[in-house]
Design a protein around this motif. Sequence first.
Motif, PDB file in Angstrom:
ATOM      1  N   LYS A  51       0.853  -1.227   0.024  1.00  0.00           N
ATOM      2  CA  LYS A  51      -0.075  -0.135  -0.138  1.00  0.00           C
ATOM      3  C   LYS A  51       0.997   1.258   0.115  1.00  0.00           C
ATOM      4  N   GLU A 109     -19.970  -5.659   5.234  1.00  0.00           N
ATOM      5  CA  GLU A 109     -20.909  -5.131   4.075  1.00  0.00           C
ATOM      6  C   GLU A 109     -21.938  -6.018   3.692  1.00  0.00           C
ATOM      7  N   LYS A 129     -11.353  -8.004  -2.054  1.00  0.00           N
ATOM      8  CA  LYS A 129     -11.667  -6.921  -0.824  1.00  0.00           C
ATOM      9  C   LYS A 129     -10.057  -6.515  -0.537  1.00  0.00           C
ATOM     10  N   GLU A 161      -8.990  -3.607  -2.739  1.00  0.00           N
ATOM     11  CA  GLU A 161      -9.600  -2.306  -2.196  1.00  0.00           C
ATOM     12  C   GLU A 161      -8.991  -1.640  -1.223  1.00  0.00           C
ATOM     13  N   THR A 211      -5.050  -0.832  -2.652  1.00  0.00           N
ATOM     14  CA  THR A 211      -4.822   0.196  -3.505  1.00  0.00           C
ATOM     15  C   THR A 211      -4.749   1.757  -3.105  1.00  0.00           C
ATOM     16  N   LYS A 231      -5.124   5.535  -3.177  1.00  0.00           N
ATOM     17  CA  LYS A 231      -6.105   6.628  -3.804  1.00  0.00           C
ATOM     18  C   LYS A 231      -5.206   7.078  -5.140  1.00  0.00           C
ATOM     19  N   LYS A 242      -5.428  -1.010 -13.069  1.00  0.00           N
ATOM     20  CA  LYS A 242      -6.441  -1.868 -12.286  1.00  0.00           C
ATOM     21  C   LYS A 242      -5.287  -2.804 -11.678  1.00  0.00           C
TER      22      LYS A 242
END
Length: 569
Positions: free
Chosen positions: A409, A461, A505, A508, A511, A513, A518
């Motif tokens: 990250k 979620e 997940k 998400e 990654t 901003k 992709k």
Amino acid sequence: LEANPGEEYMFRERALGSGAITEIFENVQNNFKDLTSEQLHDAEFAKRTLPFAGETYMGHLRYSTTGKSGISYVHPFLRRNNWRAKNLALCGNFNMTNVDEIFARITAIGQHPRKYADTYIMLEQVGHRLDREVERVFNLAEAEGLTGMGITNYIEEHIDLANVLRTSSREWDGGYVICGLTGSGESFAIRDPWGIRPAFWYQDEEIAVLASERPVIQTAFNVPVEDIKELQPGQALLISKEGKLRTSQINKPREKQACSFERIYFSRGSDVDIYKERKRLEKLVPNILKAINNDLDHTVFSFIPNTAEVAFYGMLQGLDDYLNEEKVQQIAALGHNPNMEELEVILSRRIRSEKVAIKDIKLRTFIAEGNSRNDLAAHVYDITYGSLVPGVDNLVIIDDSIVRGTTLKQSIIGILDRLGPKKIVIVSSSPQVRYPDYYGIDMAKMSEFIAFRAAVELLKERDMKDIIASAYRKSKDQIGLPKEQMVNYVKEIYAPFTDEEISAKMVELLTPKGTKAKVEIVYQPLEGLHEACPNHRGDWYFSGNYPTPGGVKMVNQAFINYIEQLYQF
């Protein structure tokens, strides 16, 4: 050995930090800098006068991976006594999972360990049994009418370290290789009954040596791999002060659960078997091809960090095999009389590999201390500009494991995105790390695992929080049960989801901003790992199947701590 009374005979030097080895050797060699060449070549002078000039050595390099740090926690640990045979130095690769139980038992009978740490407690246990063994042999010597130094010599000749280890290690729960040295010159190493931690030894007419990895023995002594033996689960290597070596079965061997993470990450890739195993981690090829939509012509392959390099070669080999099959089919489709130009187009196709990420420093962020890990992660890699075509090429990077995801990250995904790839595929040569280790690595907090955080997010979620509450209640209800009866209910957090759902997940969560490419993460399946490393079935950090009851007890407590901190119980 055979030092005169009043002369020091056990020497210890310890240091902390990245320059520790240099510091230790400098401190030792400072004792020799003013000596003449004749003195340096005089073995009797060295033995009588110089510290660290001796016959028996024990050294250790260990990351502070668990618990507290500081010079007082650096191995080896030393227990002093005025009787030479009762002095003990101890070091090891291990984590014990039942320290609290052992501490309670030995303090109940009056022992007083100076620190609440597994190494100190083990030192106290082995030292206590060593004292008892010395007393046993002392009584035999007196019964034979011996007196004075006759008793001392008899003790040192008849002491049996197998007795010491049998009585002190029987309740140890965890993965370990413990090495020890007594003041009278006996040395030993003992391996856990599950074979979790590795140990190898070699002997010839001049030397006996034990180490955690084979290549260091091969390199240091220039010996072939077949001359090196593995210390078996529950076995001890015992070396007398005369240099007589024997092995002894101390604890009954259990079902072997040799640590697979040693093979994937920690051990040197230069070991003959580990090299082959890491190359066999090519079972990922079908999943990689799916991630890039089979577009090999517009994909660049690379690796991070250096420990993933051998798995990278295995991946390339698998991709080469696939591409060759594709070439054969293309040539066959041309018919019996293809022209040279058509053949050249097909045969010129190659798997494109580049070194796109360069590690600037040699520190491993995975086992760096918490405060410095994030800062390290942000600065640890640089990239090779121009290594792919922006907006056209995919980039596939193989890593050996993804535990916390911090480096991905804060560093890797961001810098790789600067190359302008159409898609970034992160390939892990190990399965998803879902559970703490407890047998050698500090991975004690559930919140540190990106796979766990991803599963929890999915439960939230999808309005499935009741699964979290249920797993917590079941875990809490186990407190007070004997650890042998406990069940790992953390598995229920992962149960509703496929590996692919958890991986998606994770993407998400990891990654940054503003990332243009992709991103996809592809994991080694557990079956693929077992196929690559058939003799190292220990996979508890992936599967949750802990080999010892203490591991189950500790994951239970880690999950309870996570929930109670999260919801401020």
